[in-house]
Design a protein around this motif. Sequence first.
Motif, PDB file in Angstrom:
ATOM      1  N   ASP A  55      64.376 -14.266 -85.408  1.00  0.00           N
ATOM      2  CA  ASP A  55      65.199 -15.476 -85.397  1.00  0.00           C
ATOM      3  C   ASP A  55      65.145 -16.099 -84.012  1.00  0.00           C
ATOM      4  OD1 ASP A  55      67.188 -17.211 -86.841  1.00  0.00           O
ATOM      5  OD2 ASP A  55      68.404 -16.627 -85.113  1.00  0.00           O
ATOM      6  N   PHE A  56      64.970 -17.415 -83.983  1.00  0.00           N
ATOM      7  CA  PHE A  56      64.848 -18.143 -82.724  1.00  0.00           C
ATOM      8  C   PHE A  56      65.666 -19.414 -82.799  1.00  0.00           C
ATOM      9  CE2 PHE A  56      60.968 -15.865 -83.665  1.00  0.00           C
ATOM     10  CZ  PHE A  56      60.777 -15.123 -82.507  1.00  0.00           C
ATOM     11  N   ARG A  57      66.343 -19.748 -81.709  1.00  0.00           N
ATOM     12  CA  ARG A  57      67.047 -21.015 -81.584  1.00  0.00           C
ATOM     13  C   ARG A  57      66.541 -21.670 -80.303  1.00  0.00           C
ATOM     14  NH1 ARG A  57      67.263 -21.286 -86.159  1.00  0.00           N
ATOM     15  NH2 ARG A  57      68.727 -20.118 -87.401  1.00  0.00           N
ATOM     16  N   VAL A  58      65.747 -22.717 -80.469  1.00  0.00           N
ATOM     17  CA  VAL A  58      65.049 -23.364 -79.363  1.00  0.00           C
ATOM     18  C   VAL A  58      65.690 -24.704 -79.036  1.00  0.00           C
ATOM     19  CG1 VAL A  58      62.859 -24.487 -78.742  1.00  0.00           C
ATOM     20  CG2 VAL A  58      62.835 -22.247 -79.845  1.00  0.00           C
ATOM     21  N   LYS A  59      65.755 -25.004 -77.744  1.00  0.00           N
ATOM     22  CA  LYS A  59      66.189 -26.314 -77.247  1.00  0.00           C
ATOM     23  C   LYS A  59      65.152 -26.759 -76.226  1.00  0.00           C
ATOM     24  CE  LYS A  59      69.104 -29.700 -76.586  1.00  0.00           C
ATOM     25  NZ  LYS A  59      69.115 -30.794 -77.516  1.00  0.00           N
ATOM     26  N   ILE A  60      64.601 -27.967 -76.406  1.00  0.00           N
ATOM     27  CA  ILE A  60      63.586 -28.494 -75.502  1.00  0.00           C
ATOM     28  C   ILE A  60      64.107 -29.768 -74.852  1.00  0.00           C
ATOM     29  CG2 ILE A  60      61.254 -29.474 -75.337  1.00  0.00           C
ATOM     30  CD1 ILE A  60      60.477 -27.668 -77.717  1.00  0.00           C
ATOM     31  N   GLU A  61      63.923 -29.860 -73.531  1.00  0.00           N
ATOM     32  CA  GLU A  61      64.310 -31.048 -72.767  1.00  0.00           C
ATOM     33  C   GLU A  61      63.120 -31.488 -71.936  1.00  0.00           C
ATOM     34  OE1 GLU A  61      67.457 -29.538 -70.361  1.00  0.00           O
ATOM     35  OE2 GLU A  61      68.909 -29.521 -71.996  1.00  0.00           O
ATOM     36  N   LYS A  62      63.075 -32.775 -71.627  1.00  0.00           N
ATOM     37  CA  LYS A  62      62.020 -33.284 -70.760  1.00  0.00           C
ATOM     38  C   LYS A  62      62.657 -34.083 -69.634  1.00  0.00           C
ATOM     39  CE  LYS A  62      57.828 -35.869 -70.383  1.00  0.00           C
ATOM     40  NZ  LYS A  62      56.998 -36.921 -70.834  1.00  0.00           N
ATOM     41  N   ASP A  63      62.339 -33.674 -68.412  1.00  0.00           N
ATOM     42  CA  ASP A  63      62.766 -34.428 -67.228  1.00  0.00           C
ATOM     43  C   ASP A  63      61.644 -34.308 -66.194  1.00  0.00           C
ATOM     44  OD1 ASP A  63      63.072 -31.810 -66.398  1.00  0.00           O
ATOM     45  OD2 ASP A  63      65.219 -31.950 -66.035  1.00  0.00           O
ATOM     46  N   GLY A  64      60.556 -34.983 -66.470  1.00  0.00           N
ATOM     47  CA  GLY A  64      59.349 -34.849 -65.656  1.00  0.00           C
ATOM     48  C   GLY A  64      58.447 -33.782 -66.233  1.00  0.00           C
ATOM     49  N   THR A  65      58.939 -32.556 -66.311  1.00  0.00           N
ATOM     50  CA  THR A  65      58.241 -31.481 -67.009  1.00  0.00           C
ATOM     51  C   THR A  65      59.073 -31.111 -68.230  1.00  0.00           C
ATOM     52  OG1 THR A  65      59.360 -29.758 -65.752  1.00  0.00           O
ATOM     53  CG2 THR A  65      57.258 -30.531 -64.867  1.00  0.00           C
ATOM     54  N   TYR A  66      58.501 -30.306 -69.081  1.00  0.00           N
ATOM     55  CA  TYR A  66      59.234 -29.831 -70.260  1.00  0.00           C
ATOM     56  C   TYR A  66      59.922 -28.516 -69.919  1.00  0.00           C
ATOM     57  CZ  TYR A  66      56.853 -33.237 -73.204  1.00  0.00           C
ATOM     58  OH  TYR A  66      56.389 -34.400 -73.758  1.00  0.00           O
ATOM     59  N   ARG A  67      61.136 -28.361 -70.423  1.00  0.00           N
ATOM     60  CA  ARG A  67      61.894 -27.123 -70.251  1.00  0.00           C
ATOM     61  C   ARG A  67      62.351 -26.658 -71.635  1.00  0.00           C
ATOM     62  NH1 ARG A  67      65.445 -28.540 -66.564  1.00  0.00           N
ATOM     63  NH2 ARG A  67      64.264 -27.579 -64.888  1.00  0.00           N
TER      64      ARG A  67
END
Length: 141
Positions: A82-94
Motif C-alpha cells: 500500500d502506498f500513499r503518494v503526494k507529488i509537488e513541483k517547485d522547480g524540481t519535483y518532490r
Amino acid sequence: MREWEHYEHTADVGIRGYGSTLEEAFEAVALALFDVMVDVRKVEKRECHELEVEGEDLMGLLYSFLEELLVLHDVKGLVFGDFRVKIEKDGTYRLRVVACGEPLDYGKHEPREEVKAITYHDMKVERLPDGRWMAQLVPDI
C-alpha cells in the motif's frame, strides 16, 4: 482509480501503473514492482515508512521513488502492498510517500523474482489520451 500490470519484454518483465492522477500512477507502478517480487495481495499493512525523494523531471522522480523502496526492501527485508503518494513541483519535483507493508515471510508472501535494480529501460511517465496517467519501466531482474 489505480491499476497496474506486467508486460512482456525481451528476457525481462515490464511494470506499468495507471491512475486518474499522477500520484495514483506512481502508487500503481510501485504495486506492480512489488508484485514482481511477491503476491502483493497477501501483504498486510503492519508497519508504515515515510520517504521523500526529489527529481529533476518525472522520470528521475520515478527512478528515485522506486529505488528508495527497493533499498528498504533489501536493507530491512520489507515488502509493501500500500502506498500513499503526494507529488509537488517547485522547480524540481518532490515526492512524499507513506509505504505500508510488513517483513517478508517466505511462506505467506510466495516470493517470485528478485529485483536487483531500478533502471531507466523503457521508462515512460505520460498522460494518456483518455486523461489517465501511466508510469512504466523494466526493472533489472
